[in-house]
Design a protein around this motif. Structure first.
Motif, PDB file in Angstrom:
ATOM      1  N   PRO A 161      58.558  -3.682 -21.145  1.00 43.76           N
ATOM      2  CA  PRO A 161      58.804  -3.920 -22.575  1.00 43.76           C
ATOM      3  C   PRO A 161      57.505  -3.843 -23.355  1.00 43.76           C
ATOM      4  O   PRO A 161      56.427  -4.160 -22.839  1.00 43.76           O
ATOM      5  CB  PRO A 161      59.408  -5.335 -22.595  1.00 43.76           C
ATOM      6  CG  PRO A 161      58.965  -5.970 -21.316  1.00 43.76           C
ATOM      7  CD  PRO A 161      58.869  -4.853 -20.317  1.00 43.76           C
ATOM      8  N   ILE A 162      57.620  -3.428 -24.596  1.00 43.80           N
ATOM      9  CA  ILE A 162      56.413  -3.211 -25.408  1.00 43.80           C
ATOM     10  C   ILE A 162      55.644  -4.514 -25.625  1.00 43.80           C
ATOM     11  O   ILE A 162      54.435  -4.494 -25.891  1.00 43.80           O
ATOM     12  CB  ILE A 162      56.766  -2.576 -26.775  1.00 43.80           C
ATOM     13  CG1 ILE A 162      57.752  -3.463 -27.552  1.00 43.80           C
ATOM     14  CG2 ILE A 162      57.362  -1.185 -26.558  1.00 43.80           C
ATOM     15  CD1 ILE A 162      58.024  -2.955 -28.960  1.00 43.80           C
ATOM     16  N   ALA A 214      64.514  -6.676 -20.189  1.00 49.04           N
ATOM     17  CA  ALA A 214      64.088  -5.369 -19.693  1.00 49.04           C
ATOM     18  C   ALA A 214      64.455  -5.193 -18.222  1.00 49.04           C
ATOM     19  O   ALA A 214      64.857  -4.103 -17.793  1.00 49.04           O
ATOM     20  CB  ALA A 214      62.584  -5.202 -19.894  1.00 49.04           C
ATOM     21  N   LEU A 215      64.327  -6.257 -17.436  1.00 48.44           N
ATOM     22  CA  LEU A 215      64.705  -6.179 -16.026  1.00 48.44           C
ATOM     23  C   LEU A 215      66.213  -6.009 -15.866  1.00 48.44           C
ATOM     24  O   LEU A 215      66.672  -5.228 -15.018  1.00 48.44           O
ATOM     25  CB  LEU A 215      64.235  -7.429 -15.288  1.00 48.44           C
ATOM     26  CG  LEU A 215      62.723  -7.562 -15.062  1.00 48.44           C
ATOM     27  CD1 LEU A 215      62.391  -8.923 -14.474  1.00 48.44           C
ATOM     28  CD2 LEU A 215      62.201  -6.449 -14.159  1.00 48.44           C
ATOM     29  N   LEU A 216      66.993  -6.720 -16.662  1.00 51.70           N
ATOM     30  CA  LEU A 216      68.443  -6.577 -16.600  1.00 51.70           C
ATOM     31  C   LEU A 216      68.878  -5.183 -17.017  1.00 51.70           C
ATOM     32  O   LEU A 216      69.788  -4.595 -16.413  1.00 51.70           O
ATOM     33  CB  LEU A 216      69.109  -7.630 -17.489  1.00 51.70           C
ATOM     34  CG  LEU A 216      69.116  -9.064 -16.955  1.00 51.70           C
ATOM     35  CD1 LEU A 216      69.579 -10.029 -18.025  1.00 51.70           C
ATOM     36  CD2 LEU A 216      70.009  -9.165 -15.720  1.00 51.70           C
ATOM     37  N   LEU A 269      58.083  -6.887 -10.279  1.00 51.54           N
ATOM     38  CA  LEU A 269      59.168  -7.732 -10.773  1.00 51.54           C
ATOM     39  C   LEU A 269      60.527  -7.074 -10.591  1.00 51.54           C
ATOM     40  O   LEU A 269      60.687  -5.868 -10.804  1.00 51.54           O
ATOM     41  CB  LEU A 269      58.947  -8.053 -12.254  1.00 51.54           C
ATOM     42  CG  LEU A 269      57.591  -8.670 -12.619  1.00 51.54           C
ATOM     43  CD1 LEU A 269      57.507  -8.933 -14.112  1.00 51.54           C
ATOM     44  CD2 LEU A 269      57.353  -9.953 -11.825  1.00 51.54           C
ATOM     45  N   LEU A 270      61.513  -7.880 -10.217  1.00 48.09           N
ATOM     46  CA  LEU A 270      62.885  -7.419 -10.042  1.00 48.09           C
ATOM     47  C   LEU A 270      63.842  -8.475 -10.598  1.00 48.09           C
ATOM     48  O   LEU A 270      63.544  -9.674 -10.558  1.00 48.09           O
ATOM     49  CB  LEU A 270      63.201  -7.198  -8.561  1.00 48.09           C
ATOM     50  CG  LEU A 270      62.492  -6.057  -7.839  1.00 48.09           C
ATOM     51  CD1 LEU A 270      62.697  -6.183  -6.337  1.00 48.09           C
ATOM     52  CD2 LEU A 270      62.988  -4.711  -8.336  1.00 48.09           C
ATOM     53  N   PRO A 271      65.014  -8.069 -11.081  1.00 45.15           N
ATOM     54  CA  PRO A 271      66.043  -9.041 -11.472  1.00 45.15           C
ATOM     55  C   PRO A 271      66.797  -9.512 -10.239  1.00 45.15           C
ATOM     56  O   PRO A 271      67.212  -8.702  -9.405  1.00 45.15           O
ATOM     57  CB  PRO A 271      66.944  -8.228 -12.408  1.00 45.15           C
ATOM     58  CG  PRO A 271      66.840  -6.827 -11.889  1.00 45.15           C
ATOM     59  CD  PRO A 271      65.442  -6.684 -11.342  1.00 45.15           C
ATOM     60  N   SER A 272      66.982 -10.802 -10.114  1.00 43.54           N
ATOM     61  CA  SER A 272      67.595 -11.336  -8.899  1.00 43.54           C
ATOM     62  C   SER A 272      68.585 -12.441  -9.224  1.00 43.54           C
ATOM     63  O   SER A 272      68.460 -13.147 -10.227  1.00 43.54           O
ATOM     64  CB  SER A 272      66.506 -11.887  -7.970  1.00 43.54           C
ATOM     65  OG  SER A 272      67.067 -12.517  -6.837  1.00 43.54           O
TER      66      SER A 272
END
Length: 250
Positions: A10-11, A42-44, A86-89
């Motif tokens: 993300p910016i 942003a991850l989602l 980073l990852l969405p978990s």
């Protein structure tokens, strides 16, 4: 698990912001500097609102999204806001992995690895084809019966039930004759079912595997092709299912 493509950060994650917030975390490990809306959104968006590991839909029915640090923040504090780390978990997968270091016990990273090369599925249970896959099944508890296997089985059985319903309809039409409206209806039914296995849908690998491995699907496809009803949208949907499908044999 399916392959994910890393999107741009993300910016709001400027170099200065990352340096400043990383320093805050290193000074006080209790500060959750990653717990900001723009980063989580942003991850989602990157995963289609799914857990990168289990494919459950996040942010609904109490399934809150957590920011997962592939390289654990306790061991790699300078990478606490490294976008590539980073990852969405789901909470289930995040709690299962905890601070285990994939540098010492390698597990599948859905960004860097092709999951279908590391897993196969039998009766909605995942098995590791490689050591990375075997480690991931254990570390992430991907065969937790209540949280993951039961939901995979439920959606798989729903897909099989719908395919059989469509098969019976097609079998009847093959014997009794086909009208244009019936042809459109059966084509639309199959298309809608195939869309449930698209990347942004929950348990897409399970759906893709179930559809393509079911003999009723091939019968329906052959019927549609014979009657010039295999529409231009269906080959693209099938190609995506093939991409996500897991092997169901060693």
């Amino acid at each position: 698990m399916i392959r994910l493509k890393r999107t741009d950060p993300p910016i709001e994650m400027t170099a200065d912001w990352i340096i400043d917030q990383t320093a805050r975390f290193i000074a006080n490990k209790e500060i959750r500097v990653w717990n900001v809306d723009f980063l989580k959104k942003a991850l989602l968006d990157m995963s289609g609102n799914k857990c990168a590991y289990s494919e459950i839909r996040l942010q609904e029915e109490g399934k809150l999204m957590e920011v997962e640090h592939f390289l654990p923040k306790a061991l790699y504090p300078d990478q606490v806001l490294d976008w590539n780390n980073l990852l969405p978990s789901s909470r289930h997968c995040n709690n299962a992995k905890r601070e285990r270091d994939p540098s010492s016990i390698p597990i599948v990273n859905p960004i860097d690895d092709e999951p279908k090369e590391h897993f196969y599925m039998l009766d909605y249970t995942l098995f590791g084809r490689t050591q990375k896959g075997k480690n991931a099944v254990i570390v992430l508890k991907l065969n937790d019966d209540e949280h993951l296997v039961t939901p995979r089985r439920e959606i798989g059985m729903a897909v099989r039930t719908e395919l059989y319903r469509q098969y019976e309809q097609v079998h009847r039409l093959a014997a009794d004759g086909l009208t244009p409206s019936e042809g459109l209806r059966i084509t639309a039914s199959l298309e809608n079912l195939m869309k449930q296995g698209m990347p942004k849908e929950p348990y897409s690998a399970t759906v893709a595997t179930t559809v393509l491995d079911d003999p009723h699907y091939q019968y329906i496809k052959d019927f549609l092709a014979t009657n010039n009803l295999w529409s231009e949208d269906l080959p693209a949907l099938e190609a995506e299912l093939v991409r996500l499908r897991l092997d169901t044999k060693l």
